[in-house]
Design a protein around this motif. Sequence first.
Motif, PDB file in Angstrom:
ATOM      1  N   THR A  96      39.774  68.077  48.701  1.00 49.29           N
ATOM      2  CA  THR A  96      39.262  69.449  48.847  1.00 49.29           C
ATOM      3  C   THR A  96      40.088  70.407  47.992  1.00 49.29           C
ATOM      4  O   THR A  96      39.541  71.246  47.264  1.00 49.29           O
ATOM      5  N   MET A  97      41.413  70.263  48.053  1.00 46.23           N
ATOM      6  CA  MET A  97      42.279  71.126  47.235  1.00 46.23           C
ATOM      7  C   MET A  97      42.064  70.837  45.747  1.00 46.23           C
ATOM      8  O   MET A  97      42.097  71.744  44.916  1.00 46.23           O
ATOM      9  N   THR A  98      41.854  69.566  45.429  1.00 46.49           N
ATOM     10  CA  THR A  98      41.596  69.203  44.027  1.00 46.49           C
ATOM     11  C   THR A  98      40.363  69.941  43.507  1.00 46.49           C
ATOM     12  O   THR A  98      40.377  70.536  42.425  1.00 46.49           O
ATOM     13  N   LEU A  99      39.279  69.921  44.289  1.00 47.57           N
ATOM     14  CA  LEU A  99      38.045  70.580  43.862  1.00 47.57           C
ATOM     15  C   LEU A  99      38.233  72.091  43.786  1.00 47.57           C
ATOM     16  O   LEU A  99      37.764  72.748  42.852  1.00 47.57           O
ATOM     17  N   LEU A 100      38.916  72.622  44.792  1.00 48.48           N
ATOM     18  CA  LEU A 100      39.142  74.072  44.831  1.00 48.48           C
ATOM     19  C   LEU A 100      39.881  74.523  43.571  1.00 48.48           C
ATOM     20  O   LEU A 100      39.461  75.448  42.861  1.00 48.48           O
ATOM     21  N   LEU A 101      40.970  73.845  43.265  1.00 44.00           N
ATOM     22  CA  LEU A 101      41.781  74.229  42.099  1.00 44.00           C
ATOM     23  C   LEU A 101      41.032  73.932  40.798  1.00 44.00           C
ATOM     24  O   LEU A 101      41.086  74.712  39.844  1.00 44.00           O
ATOM     25  N   ALA A 102      40.312  72.823  40.784  1.00 47.23           N
ATOM     26  CA  ALA A 102      39.601  72.445  39.545  1.00 47.23           C
ATOM     27  C   ALA A 102      38.534  73.475  39.202  1.00 47.23           C
ATOM     28  O   ALA A 102      38.359  73.834  38.036  1.00 47.23           O
ATOM     29  N   VAL A 103      37.828  73.958  40.229  1.00 44.71           N
ATOM     30  CA  VAL A 103      36.756  74.906  39.921  1.00 44.71           C
ATOM     31  C   VAL A 103      37.337  76.286  39.601  1.00 44.71           C
ATOM     32  O   VAL A 103      36.889  76.956  38.662  1.00 44.71           O
ATOM     33  N   LEU A 104      38.383  76.686  40.330  1.00 44.72           N
ATOM     34  CA  LEU A 104      38.991  77.996  40.044  1.00 44.72           C
ATOM     35  C   LEU A 104      39.617  78.032  38.655  1.00 44.72           C
ATOM     36  O   LEU A 104      39.539  79.043  37.955  1.00 44.72           O
ATOM     37  N   ARG A 105      40.248  76.933  38.249  1.00 48.84           N
ATOM     38  CA  ARG A 105      40.990  76.924  36.981  1.00 48.84           C
ATOM     39  C   ARG A 105      40.221  76.238  35.840  1.00 48.84           C
ATOM     40  O   ARG A 105      40.755  76.018  34.769  1.00 48.84           O
ATOM     41  N   ARG A 106      38.956  75.919  36.092  1.00 55.12           N
ATOM     42  CA  ARG A 106      38.047  75.407  35.041  1.00 55.12           C
ATOM     43  C   ARG A 106      38.617  74.152  34.365  1.00 55.12           C
ATOM     44  O   ARG A 106      38.552  73.979  33.143  1.00 55.12           O
ATOM     45  N   VAL A 107      39.155  73.279  35.201  1.00 52.84           N
ATOM     46  CA  VAL A 107      39.846  72.082  34.714  1.00 52.84           C
ATOM     47  C   VAL A 107      38.915  71.144  33.936  1.00 52.84           C
ATOM     48  O   VAL A 107      39.279  70.618  32.884  1.00 52.84           O
ATOM     49  N   VAL A 108      37.708  70.968  34.448  1.00 50.89           N
ATOM     50  CA  VAL A 108      36.801  70.010  33.806  1.00 50.89           C
ATOM     51  C   VAL A 108      36.320  70.545  32.459  1.00 50.89           C
ATOM     52  O   VAL A 108      36.240  69.804  31.469  1.00 50.89           O
ATOM     53  N   GLU A 109      36.062  71.848  32.420  1.00 54.19           N
ATOM     54  CA  GLU A 109      35.674  72.451  31.127  1.00 54.19           C
ATOM     55  C   GLU A 109      36.794  72.298  30.096  1.00 54.19           C
ATOM     56  O   GLU A 109      36.549  72.017  28.922  1.00 54.19           O
ATOM     57  N   GLY A 110      38.030  72.513  30.550  1.00 56.39           N
ATOM     58  CA  GLY A 110      39.175  72.399  29.646  1.00 56.39           C
ATOM     59  C   GLY A 110      39.336  70.985  29.136  1.00 56.39           C
ATOM     60  O   GLY A 110      39.547  70.749  27.934  1.00 56.39           O
ATOM     61  N   ASP A 111      39.217  70.018  30.022  1.00 58.56           N
ATOM     62  CA  ASP A 111      39.341  68.612  29.638  1.00 58.56           C
ATOM     63  C   ASP A 111      38.256  68.251  28.612  1.00 58.56           C
ATOM     64  O   ASP A 111      38.537  67.623  27.590  1.00 58.56           O
ATOM     65  N   ALA A 112      37.030  68.703  28.902  1.00 57.65           N
ATOM     66  CA  ALA A 112      35.911  68.388  27.991  1.00 57.65           C
ATOM     67  C   ALA A 112      36.163  69.002  26.619  1.00 57.65           C
ATOM     68  O   ALA A 112      35.869  68.379  25.585  1.00 57.65           O
ATOM     69  N   GLU A 113      36.716  70.208  26.628  1.00 55.32           N
ATOM     70  CA  GLU A 113      36.958  70.877  25.340  1.00 55.32           C
ATOM     71  C   GLU A 113      37.995  70.121  24.498  1.00 55.32           C
ATOM     72  O   GLU A 113      37.798  69.897  23.301  1.00 55.32           O
TER      73      GLU A 113
END
Length: 305
Positions: A108-125
């Motif tokens: 849950t914390m992983t998803l919360l932080l990932a969406v707030l900090r745009r982690v997946v977008e950053g990784d994809a970039e």
Amino acid sequence: MKYTVVLTAEYPSVARDLLAGEFDVIEHPTEVERSEDDLITLLDEADAAITLLSDPLTRRVLEASPNLRMIANYAVGYNNVDVEAARELGIRVTNTPGVLTEATAELTMTLLLAVLRRVVEGDAEVRSTGRCIWEPLHLLGESAFGKTLGIVGLGRIGSAVAERARAFGMNVIGVRRGEPLDEVLATADILSIHVPLTAETRHLIDRNALQKMKRGAYLVNTARGPIVDENALCDALESGQLRGAGLDVYEHEPGVNPRLLAMRNVVLLPHVGSATEETRGAMARIAATDVARFLRGQPPLHVVV
Ligand code: DGY
């Protein structure tokens, strides 16, 4: 005569190890989209079974399984089991509570932080450009620190999430199952769902509830998909009523709404809340131990009905 235990999937090997020898164990390959008829065929010989959360243990299946006396559902949730029918038919049902609390709270914390900090977008970039670009206005997300997390359901998992969120400097408010949601909806910057799926909680987060949330808030769901009206959620995400969502569960698993797949402001995981080696092993141990206890005439330890 040995009892027969059917494993409807490949579970961690501890399940088979605990049962083989004393019982006849029939292990089936994992199949996440089983029909009632498939399951009836699988359970034909079963005195007991360890089942997946996606196995539809409906009244029809239970009534058509002549020897079945026990189901150990390999999950804490048991919305896939018609527990009323099981009770009437005298079929014991167990689940695997407790051992997935920490793993699910972590996810849950992983998803919360990932969406707030745009982690997946950053990784994809980084992967697509092969470059790491620092710019003052690039990929700005939001900080968790100082935000208010609204927790719907303050059971084991909801409470474990609250503890972690406080460590990140978040304000935490929560409601217990069955309490009115209005205050938490109006106050939360991020809403996280931690109630079981029941007739009462199906679409608990509906269009109306989403409208009551702060504009620009976020939703995280690691509980069960049908608790949220997914079409209303997509509308809220598309209109900007919600700024983002982190989802581990979906309304029509294994299907995922194509509208969600097209959005950049959502992080989507394949129902992996409990997917750590430690937790999945512990779940297998609990399920198999309860099957063995039951078939030996001892009371199982994690009884649903
Ligand atoms: C459960 O146990 O209910 C979880 O959803 C499985 O990860």
